[in-house]
Design a protein around this motif. Sequence first.
Motif, PDB file in Angstrom:
ATOM      1  N   CYS A 201      10.441  13.577  22.254  1.00 26.81           N
ATOM      2  CA  CYS A 201      10.839  13.667  23.443  1.00 26.81           C
ATOM      3  C   CYS A 201      10.791  14.136  24.824  1.00 26.81           C
ATOM      4  O   CYS A 201       9.273  15.200  24.763  1.00 26.81           O
ATOM      5  N   LEU A 202      10.839  13.797  25.914  1.00 23.42           N
ATOM      6  CA  LEU A 202      10.463  13.793  27.044  1.00 23.42           C
ATOM      7  C   LEU A 202      11.016  16.074  27.157  1.00 23.42           C
ATOM      8  O   LEU A 202      11.674  16.362  26.940  1.00 23.42           O
ATOM      9  N   ALA A 203       9.729  16.182  27.701  1.00 26.23           N
ATOM     10  CA  ALA A 203      10.180  18.096  27.895  1.00 26.23           C
ATOM     11  C   ALA A 203      10.838  17.874  29.899  1.00 26.23           C
ATOM     12  O   ALA A 203      10.163  18.471  30.816  1.00 26.23           O
ATOM     13  N   GLY A 204      12.029  17.876  29.169  1.00 31.26           N
ATOM     14  CA  GLY A 204      12.789  17.888  30.407  1.00 31.26           C
ATOM     15  C   GLY A 204      12.032  19.025  31.200  1.00 31.26           C
ATOM     16  O   GLY A 204      12.655  20.580  30.769  1.00 31.26           O
ATOM     17  N   THR A 205      13.257  18.466  32.569  1.00 32.31           N
ATOM     18  CA  THR A 205      13.066  20.086  33.493  1.00 32.31           C
ATOM     19  C   THR A 205      14.241  21.649  33.108  1.00 32.31           C
ATOM     20  O   THR A 205      13.845  22.081  32.790  1.00 32.31           O
ATOM     21  N   THR A 206      15.177  20.742  33.168  1.00 28.81           N
ATOM     22  CA  THR A 206      16.462  21.117  33.076  1.00 28.81           C
ATOM     23  C   THR A 206      16.151  21.322  31.183  1.00 28.81           C
ATOM     24  O   THR A 206      17.123  22.632  31.387  1.00 28.81           O
ATOM     25  N   ARG A 207      16.004  21.145  30.287  1.00 34.42           N
ATOM     26  CA  ARG A 207      16.072  21.534  29.445  1.00 34.42           C
ATOM     27  C   ARG A 207      15.338  22.903  28.981  1.00 34.42           C
ATOM     28  O   ARG A 207      15.323  24.190  28.687  1.00 34.42           O
ATOM     29  N   ALA A 208      14.350  23.179  29.543  1.00 38.95           N
ATOM     30  CA  ALA A 208      12.974  24.017  29.973  1.00 38.95           C
ATOM     31  C   ALA A 208      13.925  24.841  30.004  1.00 38.95           C
ATOM     32  O   ALA A 208      13.640  26.462  29.791  1.00 38.95           O
ATOM     33  N   TRP A 209      14.614  25.219  31.704  1.00 40.07           N
ATOM     34  CA  TRP A 209      15.243  25.783  32.283  1.00 40.07           C
ATOM     35  C   TRP A 209      16.746  26.374  31.462  1.00 40.07           C
ATOM     36  O   TRP A 209      17.246  27.532  31.346  1.00 40.07           O
ATOM     37  N   VAL A 210      17.250  25.386  29.850  1.00 42.22           N
ATOM     38  CA  VAL A 210      18.333  25.903  29.358  1.00 42.22           C
ATOM     39  C   VAL A 210      17.760  26.356  28.756  1.00 42.22           C
ATOM     40  O   VAL A 210      18.312  28.218  28.076  1.00 42.22           O
ATOM     41  N   LEU A 211      16.531  26.670  27.831  1.00 38.76           N
ATOM     42  CA  LEU A 211      15.552  27.474  27.212  1.00 38.76           C
ATOM     43  C   LEU A 211      15.744  28.592  27.678  1.00 38.76           C
ATOM     44  O   LEU A 211      16.166  29.977  27.172  1.00 38.76           O
TER      45      LEU A 211
END
Length: 280
Positions: A201-211
């Motif tokens: 998967c793409l290292a989503g910026t929103t994904r990282a912020w959600v984590l």
Amino acid sequence: MDKPTFLWLNGRLWNAQEASISPFDHGLLVGDGVFETLVVREGRPVGVKPHYERLVRSCQTIGLACITEAEFRQGIQAVLEANGLTDARVRVTLTSGDGPLGSDRGQGLGTVMAVATALKPWPPAEEVWIVPWVRNSRSALAGVKSLSYGENVRCLLHAKNLGSGEALLLNERDELCEGTGSNVFIVSEGRLMTPPLSSGCLAGTTRAWVLQACEVAGIECLQCDIPAAWLEGCAEAFLTSSTRDVHPISRLNGKPLTAPGPLTRRVQQAYAEFVERETA
């Protein structure tokens, strides 16, 4: 589709009706380039630095010269001001510039373009469908936000023909990977989970912020392999992306889900508070 009046192309503003790129641009010919999409809310670009850092990583992976962070920010600000936008979707695109008709690259300068359009709302919840094609976690472009989006276009068209607004892809190991323009989180047996970057998967910026937001709020989130069979029993799920934020999934392959469920609501609140701190 709303078109902007002005765009930023190779270091200067152009009227969108007059701007042009070469018919031999490798981004057009073979999808040889990368891009970033970010949002602007109330005049404040969200996550400029992490978006730029991912742009640098994408360029490094495919061997493309990257612009400076100052140029990245300059292009974004220029198109916002020129088009009078305070709530916008901004896309910055880099290509390798003119090249031959095959896969070899040319030797000239690359193309840099920034475009901004008005930010449009998503529905309160999204329906998704798992498509029959898979993401290759060992691809040369795995994790790269590449211009080669033909696969994503085909997958999203398939999902939309089934009445859904986003497609989900498994990887070659039949594990959950990502959406065509989003990352995905599920809640199963009370546990919040999302595929690891090793899924392809793409290292989503929103994904990282959600984590990060979950960690601050004391919400445990596992980054783990998620076999396709686990999706049958999930109670909640949501998508994340720069334009979607934390977006509940109401149907998964036709199965109704609670949208938003209680854990999704907690994540939405934690994320909103995290973004407010980051963009203050």
